[in-house]
Design a protein around this motif. Structure first.
Motif, short mmCIF file in Angstrom:
data_model
loop_
_atom_site.label_atom_id
_atom_site.label_comp_id
_atom_site.label_asym_id
_atom_site.label_seq_id
_atom_site.Cartn_x
_atom_site.Cartn_y
_atom_site.Cartn_z
N SER A 114 38.37 -47.08 -1.74
CA SER A 114 37.00 -46.88 -1.27
C SER A 114 36.98 -46.48 0.21
O SER A 114 36.01 -46.75 0.91
N GLY A 115 38.03 -45.82 0.62
CA GLY A 115 38.14 -45.46 2.03
C GLY A 115 37.65 -44.06 2.34
O GLY A 115 36.94 -43.42 1.56
N ALA A 116 38.05 -43.58 3.52
CA ALA A 116 37.59 -42.27 4.01
C ALA A 116 38.07 -41.13 3.11
O ALA A 116 37.34 -40.14 2.93
N GLU A 117 39.26 -41.26 2.56
CA GLU A 117 39.78 -40.18 1.70
C GLU A 117 38.93 -40.02 0.45
O GLU A 117 38.65 -38.90 0.02
N GLN A 118 38.50 -41.15 -0.11
CA GLN A 118 37.65 -41.08 -1.30
C GLN A 118 36.27 -40.51 -0.96
O GLN A 118 35.73 -39.69 -1.70
N ALA A 119 35.73 -40.93 0.17
CA ALA A 119 34.43 -40.39 0.60
C ALA A 119 34.52 -38.87 0.80
O ALA A 119 33.60 -38.12 0.43
N LYS A 120 35.64 -38.42 1.34
CA LYS A 120 35.83 -36.98 1.54
C LYS A 120 35.83 -36.24 0.21
O LYS A 120 35.23 -35.17 0.08
N ARG A 121 36.50 -36.80 -0.79
CA ARG A 121 36.51 -36.17 -2.11
C ARG A 121 35.08 -36.08 -2.67
O ARG A 121 34.69 -35.06 -3.24
N TYR A 122 34.31 -37.14 -2.50
CA TYR A 122 32.96 -37.15 -3.05
C TYR A 122 32.07 -36.13 -2.36
O TYR A 122 31.26 -35.46 -3.01
N TYR A 123 32.21 -36.01 -1.06
CA TYR A 123 31.38 -35.05 -0.31
C TYR A 123 31.72 -33.60 -0.65
O TYR A 123 30.90 -32.70 -0.43
N GLN A 124 32.91 -33.38 -1.19
CA GLN A 124 33.31 -32.02 -1.55
C GLN A 124 32.80 -31.60 -2.92
O GLN A 124 32.94 -30.44 -3.31
N VAL A 125 32.18 -32.52 -3.65
CA VAL A 125 31.66 -32.19 -4.98
C VAL A 125 30.40 -31.33 -4.84
O VAL A 125 29.51 -31.64 -4.03
N TYR A 126 30.33 -30.29 -5.64
CA TYR A 126 29.17 -29.39 -5.60
C TYR A 126 28.03 -30.00 -6.42
O TYR A 126 28.22 -30.47 -7.54
N GLY A 127 26.83 -30.00 -5.84
CA GLY A 127 25.66 -30.52 -6.54
C GLY A 127 25.19 -31.82 -5.92
O GLY A 127 25.91 -32.81 -6.00
N PRO A 128 24.00 -31.85 -5.28
CA PRO A 128 23.54 -33.06 -4.60
C PRO A 128 23.37 -34.27 -5.51
O PRO A 128 23.67 -35.40 -5.10
N GLN A 129 22.91 -34.06 -6.74
CA GLN A 129 22.71 -35.18 -7.65
C GLN A 129 24.04 -35.82 -8.04
O GLN A 129 24.16 -37.05 -8.09
N VAL A 130 25.02 -34.99 -8.29
CA VAL A 130 26.35 -35.50 -8.65
C VAL A 130 26.96 -36.21 -7.45
O VAL A 130 27.53 -37.31 -7.59
N ARG A 131 26.85 -35.60 -6.29
CA ARG A 131 27.38 -36.21 -5.07
C ARG A 131 26.74 -37.58 -4.84
O ARG A 131 27.41 -38.54 -4.46
N HIS A 132 25.43 -37.65 -5.08
CA HIS A 132 24.70 -38.92 -4.90
C HIS A 132 25.26 -40.01 -5.82
O HIS A 132 25.40 -41.16 -5.40
N LEU A 133 25.58 -39.67 -7.06
CA LEU A 133 26.11 -40.66 -7.99
C LEU A 133 27.46 -41.19 -7.52
O LEU A 133 27.72 -42.40 -7.59
N PHE A 134 28.32 -40.29 -7.05
CA PHE A 134 29.62 -40.72 -6.54
C PHE A 134 29.43 -41.63 -5.32
O PHE A 134 30.04 -42.70 -5.21
N LEU A 135 28.60 -41.18 -4.38
CA LEU A 135 28.43 -41.92 -3.13
C LEU A 135 27.70 -43.24 -3.35
O LEU A 135 27.94 -44.22 -2.63
N GLN A 136 26.83 -43.28 -4.33
CA GLN A 136 26.15 -44.52 -4.67
C GLN A 136 27.15 -45.58 -5.13
O GLN A 136 27.07 -46.75 -4.76
N ASP A 137 28.10 -45.16 -5.95
CA ASP A 137 29.16 -46.08 -6.40
C ASP A 137 30.04 -46.50 -5.24
O ASP A 137 30.49 -47.65 -5.17
N LEU A 138 30.33 -45.57 -4.33
CA LEU A 138 31.14 -45.89 -3.17
C LEU A 138 30.45 -46.97 -2.32
O LEU A 138 31.10 -47.91 -1.85
N LYS A 139 29.15 -46.85 -2.15
CA LYS A 139 28.38 -47.84 -1.40
C LYS A 139 28.46 -49.21 -2.07
O LYS A 139 28.61 -50.24 -1.42
N LYS A 140 28.37 -49.22 -3.40
CA LYS A 140 28.45 -50.48 -4.15
C LYS A 140 29.81 -51.14 -3.95
O LYS A 140 29.90 -52.37 -3.77
N MET A 141 30.88 -50.34 -3.96
CA MET A 141 32.23 -50.88 -3.76
C MET A 141 32.37 -51.48 -2.36
O MET A 141 32.95 -52.55 -2.19
N LYS A 142 31.81 -50.79 -1.37
CA LYS A 142 31.92 -51.28 0.00
C LYS A 142 31.14 -52.58 0.18
O LYS A 142 31.57 -53.48 0.94
N MET A 143 30.02 -52.70 -0.49
CA MET A 143 29.25 -53.95 -0.42
C MET A 143 30.04 -55.11 -1.03
O MET A 143 30.03 -56.23 -0.51
#
Length: 330
Positions: free
Chosen positions: A157-186
């Protein structure tokens, strides 16, 4: 008869040759005419691989499975390779146009969209496996398991994973990935104190066992500010372990205290027997009382104290009890 047979053979041979030529000619011509549809089919499949994951996110609010996208991706690659081969052999004057269309579509939809999605999905799967391990450790209330699972989740759940998620095309898809990342960090934040305290206590325990009391004290000091931040699940256990280790540290670092084994008394003198030499003992440190025949207690002021060679026996001089006509019990 022989002439008739020969004519029949030639006729057959001619018919066969003509069929081969015509078939070959028709085949090449059909392939040439088929180039646009082959190219179109490949482009359509490359786009479909992208649409599959983007529409799943937009319409269902979830991530398309890796298996579905990999199937689409594989088909797209196969059709892309097939189309390029057809174009290379039968593209004619439009060969460069077709090849450019294929390559541009591949870059836009496969290389820049589908591949980053699959790459991000792998990271997402790793994070979910690590989260499951954390949840299992919490269910078992196992701090050792939690430490290992926590570290897995931290890496996933580190910076490398966040970088992969931000590289995904499509805001809705990116949001789903980043939403899960936020949950993991919590989840990580919730048990950070428990893991840190557990690690420092383990370090302190190892240092105390090896006799490195100074390093043990450093680890125990590091624990102190985190004790108020422990989760309800582990705070009782960790605080108890901290107290136990502090006692071990105190026992290991404090000078041993001499215990008084027994006392011998005779008129004018007390002899004190210790298990260890007292660190410091003077006549002023002693508080002595005396009672004669169970009468009122009287304070006795010692006048001097002397020790034997190893300082485990002390002879204390006290005022003598005056003789009396009556028997006296002191």
């Amino acid at each position: 008869m022989m002439r008739r047979l020969c004519m029949m053979k030639w006729a057959s041979a001619l018919a066969l040759t003509t069929g081969i030529w015509l078939g070959g000619h028709i085949g090449v011509k059909a392939t040439s005419l088929d180039v646009p549809s082959v190219v179109s089919e490949a482009k359509k499949q490359m786009k479909q691989a992208y649409y599959t994951y983007i529409q799943t996110a937009e319409k269902k609010g979830k991530l398309a499975s890796k298996q579905d996208i990999e199937t689409q991706y594989k088909q797209a690659n196969e059709l892309y390779a097939k189309a390029k081969k057809v174009v290379q052999t039968s593209g004619g004057k439009s060969k460069s146009i077709y090849l450019r269309q294929l390559d541009e579509t591949y870059r836009e939809y496969i290389a820049h969209r589908v591949v980053p999605y699959l790459y991000a999905y792998e990271a997402w799967e790793a994070a979910n496996r690590a989260e499951a391990a954390v949840q299992a450790a919490l269910l078992d209330e196992d701090l050792d398991e939690l430490q290992s699972a926590y570290e897995q989740l931290r890496r996933a759940s580190g910076a490398e994973q966040a970088k992969r998620y931000y590289q995904v095309y499509g805001p809705q898809v990116r949001h789903l990935f980043l939403q899960d990342l936020k949950k993991m960090k919590m989840l990580l934040h919730q048990y950070t104190a428990d893991v840190k305290v557990y690690q420092w206590l383990e370090q302190a325990r190892a240092d105390l066992e090896s006799g490195n009391n100074e390093k043990a004290k450093q680890a125990l000091d590091a624990v102190t500010p985190w004790l108020q931040r422990l989760s309800p699940l582990f705070q009782e256990q960790l605080r108890a372990e901290y107290s136990d280790l502090m006692e071990v540290y105190d026992d290991a670092t404090q000078a041993p205290v001499a215990d008084l084994d027994y006392v011998e008394a005779k008129n004018g003198e007390l002899t004190l027997y210790f298990d260890l030499p007292p660190a410091s003992l003077t006549a002023d440190d002693l508080h002595i009382t005396m009672s004669i025949n169970n009468g009122a207690a009287q304070t006795v002021v010692p006048s001097a104290i002397t020790f034997n060679a190893d300082r485990t026996i002390a002879v204390v001089s006290v005022p003598r009890v005056a003789p009396s006509a009556e028997d006296q019990s002191v």
